[in-house]
Design an enzyme around this catalytic site. Structure first.
Site, PDB file in Angstrom:
ATOM      1  CE  LYS A 170      -7.240  31.617  -4.153  1.00 16.79           C
ATOM      2  NZ  LYS A 170      -5.894  31.068  -4.109  1.00 16.79           N
ATOM      3  CG  PHE A 227      -6.171  33.256 -24.263  1.00 15.26           C
ATOM      4  CD1 PHE A 227      -7.177  32.347 -23.956  1.00 15.26           C
ATOM      5  CD2 PHE A 227      -5.216  32.892 -25.197  1.00 15.26           C
ATOM      6  CE1 PHE A 227      -7.223  31.104 -24.571  1.00 15.26           C
ATOM      7  CE2 PHE A 227      -5.259  31.659 -25.831  1.00 15.26           C
ATOM      8  CZ  PHE A 227      -6.264  30.763 -25.512  1.00 15.26           C
ATOM      9  CD  GLU A 246     -16.113  25.104  -7.169  1.00 15.80           C
ATOM     10  OE1 GLU A 246     -17.316  25.031  -6.944  1.00 15.80           O
ATOM     11  OE2 GLU A 246     -15.252  25.107  -6.258  1.00 15.80           O
ATOM     12  CE  LYS A 255      -7.633  35.216  -6.415  1.00 11.04           C
ATOM     13  NZ  LYS A 255      -7.082  34.166  -7.228  1.00 11.04           N
ATOM     14  CG  ASP A 285      -4.683  34.417  -3.902  1.00 10.79           C
ATOM     15  OD1 ASP A 285      -5.267  34.691  -4.961  1.00 10.79           O
ATOM     16  OD2 ASP A 285      -4.624  33.264  -3.435  1.00 10.79           O
ATOM     17  N   GLY A 329       3.457  28.999 -12.554  1.00 12.41           N
ATOM     18  CA  GLY A 329       2.122  29.547 -12.832  1.00 12.41           C
ATOM     19  C   GLY A 329       1.204  29.532 -11.620  1.00 12.41           C
TER      20      GLY A 329
HETATM   21  N1  HSE Z   1      -2.107  32.684  -6.805  1.00 11.58           N
HETATM   22  C1  HSE Z   1      -3.107  31.754  -6.392  1.00 11.58           C
HETATM   23  C2  HSE Z   1      -2.508  30.758  -5.426  1.00 11.58           C
HETATM   24  C3  HSE Z   1      -3.648  31.058  -7.611  1.00 11.58           C
HETATM   25  O1  HSE Z   1      -1.278  30.666  -5.351  1.00 11.58           O
HETATM   26  O2  HSE Z   1      -3.237  30.076  -4.716  1.00 11.58           O
HETATM   27  C4  HSE Z   1      -4.911  30.311  -7.375  1.00 11.58           C
HETATM   28  O3  HSE Z   1      -5.968  31.188  -7.052  1.00 11.58           O
END
Ligand code: HSE
Length: 338
Positions: free
Chosen positions: A226, A8, A151, A127, A222, A208
């Site tokens: 993806k 959360f 998504e 992910k 990251d 964030g």
């Molecule tokens: N930390 C990731 C970014 C968040 O900055 O793209 C979205 O997946």
């Protein structure tokens, strides 16, 4: 639709905000109504109520850092675990939005299988499980007659996966290439204006955009995660991190960026993959290149196809509310096909 939220943080809270704000419109336009019957967190506590938790009270309690202040009621349980939720009645969909672990995918990966085996659909913003175990996870979902949707794992609310998997179905995609990390794109945009690395990283964290552990962003992992998800979804096999050559932006200095700018060039962290494998690395592009114009926390992805040539999608790539929207879009897809 009864939802259990695992995690959360900004994404789970973003989803709940959208469920509150859009409740009437979602009911009217799509006949969609959702209840959050469980929330599981690492540090705030856990909650389960078969008739649904109070969404505003959830947000208030989360802002105070603990569910201890969430109002008691006869059927409220605070002792349920993530595994308990994955098997519980009064849960139709398990929403996995806990922090990503790209090494093991755990504990989320095991939880996905438990949820499927107990007849729940799974929607992921996390992910790890999809990046590491795509083919098995999809196969298991099929055997269980349930869906795994994800998504929110790529480009937050910008529908990169839905474009690739649904709108481009029937086309052959030979390559995917783009900017898949919002944090580093935001950092590069500000560093080009002379701002210091640590300063802009702290700002991306405050906004964030960054992962719980931001080294995943700045070292390229990251974006690599993806890319694995996109490549697995497009090419139908589980790509491994070992198939990718990964470099982040840690070694780029404001001076490098200024020198590139003086030559009419701009650095971008570019992720690309084809059937053969792929890479994530900083690439110097002419400022006139379409990807060079993608700034801030925006992302972009180009699919190279047999029929349409290049199809490019540009949009926001990070943010709690925006990723919450991606989860909502998956819930609406489940609702449409129910
Ligand atoms: N930390 C990731 C970014 C968040 O900055 O793209 C979205 O997946």
């Amino acid at each position: 639709m009864k939802l259990a939220l695992i995690g959360f943080g900004s994404v789970g809270q973003g989803l709940v905000r959208l469920l509150i704000e859009k409740q009437a419109a979602l009911a009217q336009q799509y006949g969609f109504a959702a209840q959050v019957t469980a929330v599981i967190t690492r540090s705030r506590g856990n909650l389960y109520h078969p008739e649904g938790l109070d969404l505003s009270a959830l947000l208030t309690a989360a802002e105070k850092g603990s569910f201890a202040g969430y109002p008691d009621s006869p059927d409220l349980r605070r002792d349920i675990s993530a595994e308990g939720v994955a098997a519980a009645p009064y849960v139709d969909v398990v929403v996995e939005a806990s922090p990503t672990d790209l090494r093991t995918g755990q504990p989320a990966l095991d939880l996905c299988y438990t949820a499927l085996e107990h007849g729940k659909h799974v929607v992921l913003a996390n992910k790890g499980p999809v990046a590491l175990d795509f083919v098995n996870l999809m196969e298991r979902a099929k055997q269980c007659g349930r869906q795994v949707l994800f998504e929110g794992t790529v480009m937050s609310g910008t529908p990169a996966l839905r474009l690739a998997r649904e709108a481009l179905a029937g086309a052959v995609v030979s390559q995917v290439r783009g900017i898949l990390n919002g944090t580093t794109n935001y950092m590069l945009s500000l560093m080009e204006q002379g701002r210091a690395y640590d300063d802009v990283l702290a700002e991306a964290q405050r906004l964030g955009y960054a992962e719980a552990d931001p080294t995943a962003d700045v070292d390229g992992w990251d974006a690599a995660g993806k890319l694995l998800i996109l490549a697995s979804a497009l090419f139908g096999r589980t790509f491994k991190l070992a198939d990718l050559d990964v470099r982040g932006i840690r070694d780029l200095t404001p001076e490098d960026l200024r020198a590139a700018a003086a030559d009419g060039m701009r650095y971008k962290l570019i992720a690309e993959a084809s059937q053969a494998g792929g890479s994530v690395q900083p690439v110097k592009l002419p400022v006139s290149h379409p990807l060079a114009g993608v700034s801030g926390a925006n992302n972009a992805v180009t699919f190279t196809t047999d029929v349409l040539g290049d199809v490019t999608l540009v949009g926001v790539g990070a943010g709690g509310l925006q990723t919450g929207f991606a989860v909502l879009s998956d819930l609406l897809a489940l609702h449409r096909h129910a």
